[in-house]
Write a protein that holds these residues in place. Structure first.
Motif, PDB file in Angstrom:
ATOM      1  N   GLY A 181       0.873  -0.875   0.425  1.00  0.00           N
ATOM      2  CA  GLY A 181       0.157  -0.227   0.170  1.00  0.00           C
ATOM      3  C   GLY A 181       0.844   0.728  -0.067  1.00  0.00           C
ATOM      4  N   GLU A 182       2.564   1.166   0.321  1.00  0.00           N
ATOM      5  CA  GLU A 182       3.254   2.554   0.149  1.00  0.00           C
ATOM      6  C   GLU A 182       3.752   2.675  -0.714  1.00  0.00           C
ATOM      7  OE1 GLU A 182       2.154   4.730   2.569  1.00  0.00           O
ATOM      8  OE2 GLU A 182       0.454   3.455   3.141  1.00  0.00           O
ATOM      9  N   LYS A 183       3.808   1.590  -1.817  1.00  0.00           N
ATOM     10  CA  LYS A 183       5.117   1.171  -2.748  1.00  0.00           C
ATOM     11  C   LYS A 183       4.831   2.710  -3.726  1.00  0.00           C
ATOM     12  CE  LYS A 183       1.842  -0.471  -6.796  1.00  0.00           C
ATOM     13  NZ  LYS A 183       1.674  -1.585  -6.748  1.00  0.00           N
ATOM     14  N   ASP A 184       3.773   3.505  -4.124  1.00  0.00           N
ATOM     15  CA  ASP A 184       3.737   4.849  -4.367  1.00  0.00           C
ATOM     16  C   ASP A 184       3.872   6.635  -3.603  1.00  0.00           C
ATOM     17  OD1 ASP A 184       4.010   3.971  -6.787  1.00  0.00           O
ATOM     18  OD2 ASP A 184       1.139   3.725  -6.887  1.00  0.00           O
ATOM     19  N   THR A 185       3.937   5.955  -1.671  1.00  0.00           N
ATOM     20  CA  THR A 185       4.226   7.031  -1.407  1.00  0.00           C
ATOM     21  C   THR A 185       5.488   7.908  -1.831  1.00  0.00           C
ATOM     22  OG1 THR A 185       2.850   5.966   0.660  1.00  0.00           O
ATOM     23  CG2 THR A 185       4.303   7.200   1.391  1.00  0.00           C
ATOM     24  N   VAL A 186       4.914   8.906  -1.124  1.00  0.00           N
ATOM     25  CA  VAL A 186       6.376   9.818  -1.202  1.00  0.00           C
ATOM     26  C   VAL A 186       6.446  10.700   0.285  1.00  0.00           C
ATOM     27  CG1 VAL A 186       7.098  12.084  -2.420  1.00  0.00           C
ATOM     28  CG2 VAL A 186       5.492  10.720  -4.004  1.00  0.00           C
ATOM     29  N   TRP A 187       7.881   9.865  -0.042  1.00  0.00           N
ATOM     30  CA  TRP A 187       8.781  10.148   1.608  1.00  0.00           C
ATOM     31  C   TRP A 187       9.168  11.851   1.896  1.00  0.00           C
ATOM     32  CZ3 TRP A 187       6.449   7.661   5.353  1.00  0.00           C
ATOM     33  CH2 TRP A 187       5.920   6.478   5.245  1.00  0.00           C
ATOM     34  N   ARG A 188       8.887  12.531   3.189  1.00  0.00           N
ATOM     35  CA  ARG A 188       9.583  14.099   2.627  1.00  0.00           C
ATOM     36  C   ARG A 188      11.339  13.266   2.559  1.00  0.00           C
ATOM     37  NH1 ARG A 188       7.235  18.370   4.251  1.00  0.00           N
ATOM     38  NH2 ARG A 188       5.762  17.001   5.115  1.00  0.00           N
ATOM     39  N   LEU A 189      11.941  12.428   3.034  1.00  0.00           N
ATOM     40  CA  LEU A 189      13.557  12.245   3.268  1.00  0.00           C
ATOM     41  C   LEU A 189      13.664  10.893   2.316  1.00  0.00           C
ATOM     42  CD1 LEU A 189      13.883  12.670   6.747  1.00  0.00           C
ATOM     43  CD2 LEU A 189      14.701  14.185   5.165  1.00  0.00           C
ATOM     44  N   GLY A 190      13.208  10.529   1.358  1.00  0.00           N
ATOM     45  CA  GLY A 190      13.325   9.882   0.852  1.00  0.00           C
ATOM     46  C   GLY A 190      13.039   8.131   0.738  1.00  0.00           C
TER      47      GLY A 190
END
Length: 242
Positions: free
Chosen positions: A22-31
């Protein structure tokens, strides 16, 4: 809300929606997803309550920790799965509600520390801080993290009312104030308004802002600052002076 193993792949015991398909496309602030090992250690060593998995208290605590994680580390609103992205808004100490877009623009610390206090009396001025500078200030002051626990849950969904404790050790400087190494903590009340999927639509926080910020200072300065806040009418955590 998903269970721990389902949402996180077992890689964080207290937060959901960090790992897995479910998080494969999440954009993380620190990458990449953050690592909470250090603050989890502080939490486990010093928490005052240990809630059984699956209890209402444990679910609320997980929701609280997950929401804080997503607010800080997920860049896009649509990636934040603990909140209702179209409806979400937040208020602190009776001040005006901020939309999700507004909270994300200024950062969680600045949203949480909003105040009506005159600028000359502000120990920390959220109006002059950016998202990045706010994060840096508290990460520097609390190198072991800023732990949070749920102490009591007074009502269940759809309006969840609970008491919480937030704490850390000032082992780094806070602005121009040198570290004193002592514990800084505060207690508060929060109301989560949630939908049928336990997604948060609205949050209301109430806590004593003046005493919390005064904890970063030496005793004389802390007393003077706390007195200034009290004199300005901002001391009541419920009536909305902060």
């Amino acid at each position: 809300m998903a269970a721990a193993g389902e949402a996180s792949g077992g890689r964080d015991k207290y937060r959901s929606f960090m790992y897995g398909e479910g998080e494969k496309d999440t954009v993380w602030r620190l990458g990449s997803p953050p690592n909470y090992d250090v603050v989890n250690k502080l939490f486990e060593e010093e928490r005052t309550k240990e809630w059984p998995e699956g209890s209402l208290e444990e679910k609320v605590q997980r929701l609280l920790k997950t929401w804080e994680m997503e607010l800080v580390h997920k860049v896009r609103p649509e990636d934040q799965k603990s909140v209702h992205s179209q409806k979400f808004c937040a208020s602190t100490n009776g001040m005006r509600f901020l939309s999700q877009k507004e909270v994300m623009a200024i950062g969680g610390y600045n949203a949480f520390l909003q105040t009506k206090l005159p600028p000359e009396h502000r120990i920390y001025d959220p109006d002059k801080e950016t998202l990045e500078s706010g994060m840096a200030t508290f990460l520097t002051a609390f190198p072991r993290g800023f732990a949070i626990e749920v102490l009591d849950v007074y009502s269940g969904p759809p309006q969840i009312v609970f008491k919480f404790r937030h704490w850390g050790y000032m082992e780094g400087p806070f602005k121009e104030h040198p570290p004193h190494g002592k514990r800084v903590e505060f207690f508060g009340i929060c109301i989560f308004h949630v939908d049928e999927e336990m997604k948060v639509e609205k949050t209301e926080y109430f806590y004593e802002r003046g005493n919390f910020l005064a904890s970063f200072l030496s005793t004389p300065a802390a007393a003077a600052s706390a007195a200034a806040e009290a004199a300005s009418g901002s001391g009541c955590p419920v009536m909305g002076g902060n």
